[in-house]
Design an enzyme around this catalytic site. Structure first.
Site, mmCIF file in Angstrom:
data_model
loop_
_atom_site.group_PDB
_atom_site.id
_atom_site.type_symbol
_atom_site.label_atom_id
_atom_site.label_comp_id
_atom_site.label_asym_id
_atom_site.label_seq_id
_atom_site.Cartn_x
_atom_site.Cartn_y
_atom_site.Cartn_z
ATOM 1 N N GLY A 21 0.823 -1.210 0.000
ATOM 2 C CA GLY A 21 0.000 0.000 0.000
ATOM 3 C C GLY A 21 0.850 1.250 0.000
ATOM 4 O O GLY A 21 0.475 2.278 0.570
ATOM 5 N N ALA A 22 1.993 1.191 -0.682
ATOM 6 C CA ALA A 22 2.947 2.299 -0.655
ATOM 7 C C ALA A 22 2.610 3.407 -1.640
ATOM 8 O O ALA A 22 3.327 4.400 -1.716
ATOM 9 C CB ALA A 22 4.350 1.766 -0.955
ATOM 10 N N ASN A 23 1.516 3.258 -2.382
ATOM 11 C CA ASN A 23 1.170 4.274 -3.381
ATOM 12 C C ASN A 23 0.459 5.478 -2.787
ATOM 13 O O ASN A 23 0.242 6.478 -3.477
ATOM 14 C CB ASN A 23 0.287 3.658 -4.472
ATOM 15 C CG ASN A 23 -0.929 2.976 -3.895
ATOM 16 O OD1 ASN A 23 -0.814 2.121 -3.018
ATOM 17 N ND2 ASN A 23 -2.105 3.347 -4.377
ATOM 18 N N TYR A 63 -14.031 -5.284 9.360
ATOM 19 C CA TYR A 63 -12.775 -4.534 9.490
ATOM 20 C C TYR A 63 -12.133 -4.793 10.847
ATOM 21 O O TYR A 63 -10.920 -5.051 10.936
ATOM 22 C CB TYR A 63 -13.041 -3.044 9.301
ATOM 23 C CG TYR A 63 -11.810 -2.182 9.429
ATOM 24 C CD1 TYR A 63 -10.807 -2.235 8.467
ATOM 25 C CD2 TYR A 63 -11.652 -1.304 10.500
ATOM 26 C CE1 TYR A 63 -9.667 -1.442 8.577
ATOM 27 C CE2 TYR A 63 -10.523 -0.513 10.613
ATOM 28 C CZ TYR A 63 -9.532 -0.585 9.654
ATOM 29 O OH TYR A 63 -8.403 0.189 9.772
ATOM 30 N N GLY A 109 -1.121 7.577 1.233
ATOM 31 C CA GLY A 109 -1.410 7.579 2.652
ATOM 32 C C GLY A 109 -0.235 7.187 3.518
ATOM 33 O O GLY A 109 0.918 7.571 3.287
ATOM 34 N N ILE A 110 -0.522 6.376 4.548
ATOM 35 C CA ILE A 110 0.490 5.979 5.520
ATOM 36 C C ILE A 110 1.608 5.189 4.846
ATOM 37 O O ILE A 110 2.788 5.353 5.169
ATOM 38 C CB ILE A 110 -0.159 5.154 6.647
ATOM 39 C CG1 ILE A 110 -1.169 6.011 7.412
ATOM 40 C CG2 ILE A 110 0.898 4.606 7.607
ATOM 41 C CD1 ILE A 110 -2.038 5.212 8.375
#
Length: 309
Positions: free
Chosen positions: A24-26, A178, A28-29
């Protein structure tokens, strides 16, 4: 475990010679985590689902850190075959020192399934990362002292995060799914830490506090829910910059102990030097950890290799 009360990412030592993979490096965090690791000299593998988004993220990162050593890895955590394909060349020959399991989905309005028939939220947030970590263990074990950091959330402490009906087959509620996925992140980390005990390798879980990131794109609560998120963004939630601190601390600080669960120290839980966070009730149970491990292997068909410590 003691934490440095005045720690900031500026205190991260040189990471020259270290390789990090951030899911998920594209945005946000995950993007902020990758950026700071690159600033401190790490070679960073940016993992994400969409090649165009990864390319854009790499360009933004190079603009911010011209000397950054970056590569992109196309990775769809909702597809077990895609996970295996992405991890295969890395497991075969790479050494990975830092794995940050950061990507996730939240508040998916209706029960949906992954390509493999798993409930989408748990299937992505927990089972996808479980499978990825398993496939990358050879690369991680080549490191002298690998760290596996898995990003959970405050939602892990909710009662609705109970891991019974893991696939929400009896009843589906978006935020319960979630919460289950985020508690599973911690239970998995605890079990992995037990299996790494006595070795130089560490497994840690973190929560980022309350931050507005692209996770909120799935909000299912209609117009009023979107208005609440917009208001919270102004008044309650921190930025992705501060929310990345726990991941960065867990990945780099010498005092971040195997099996830790870390979160922001700030009273509002949005920023500040990370510290030990309250463990969800029962999440550190060896019996629960062993059960979830077996169930994760059964659901994914992915068996962890023997951990050579």
């Amino acid at each position: 475990m003691m934490t440095a009360p005045h720690w900031t990412p500026a205190d991260i030592p040189s990471l020259d010679g270290r390789t990090a993979l951030v899911t998920g490096a594209n945005g946000g965090i995950g993007f902020r985590t990758a950026q700071v690791l690159a600033q401190h000299g790490a070679r960073v593998l940016l993992a994400g689902r969409r090649p165009d988004s990864l390319a854009e993220a790499a360009a933004r990162l190079h603009a911010a850190v011209p000397a950054a050593r970056l590569e992109t890895v196309e990775l769809d955590l909702s597809d077990l075959a895609a996970i295996r394909a992405a991890a295969a060349p890395l497991g075969a020959g790479e050494t990975i020192d830092l794995l940050v399991n950061n990507a996730g989905v939240m508040d998916v309005p209706e029960r949906r399934t992954t390509r493999d028939g798993l409930e989408l939220t748990v299937g992505t947030n927990h089972l996808g990362h479980f499978a990825l970590t398993a496939h990358l263990m050879p690369a991680l074990m080549r490191s002298a002292d690998a760290r596996i950091v898995t990003v959970s959330a405050i939602a892990a402490t909710w009662r609705s995060g109970d891991l019974t009906d893991l696939m929400s087959e009896r009843r589906y509620r978006p935020m319960s799914a979630y919460a289950k996925s985020k508690r599973a992140n911690i239970v998995f980390t605890q079990e992995l830490a037990r299996r790494l005990d006595g070795s130089p390798h560490r497994a840690l879980a973190v929560h980022p506090g309350s931050a507005v990131t692209n996770l909120q794109r799935h909000t299912s609560t209609g117009r009023m829910g979107r208005l609440f998120v917009a208001l919270a963004a102004r008044t309650l939630m921190g930025s992705a910059d501060g929310a990345a601190w726990p991941s960065l601390y867990a990945a780099t600080h010498p005092d971040a102990a195997n099996g830790s669960f870390l979160g922001p120290v700030g009273r509002d839980q949005t920023s500040g030097a990370p510290r030990p966070a309250p463990m969800p009730a029962g999440a550190d149970s060896p019996d629960l950890g062993a059960w979830l491990w077996r169930e994760s292997e059964r659901l994914t068909g992915v068996m962890f290799p023997a951990l050579q410590t």
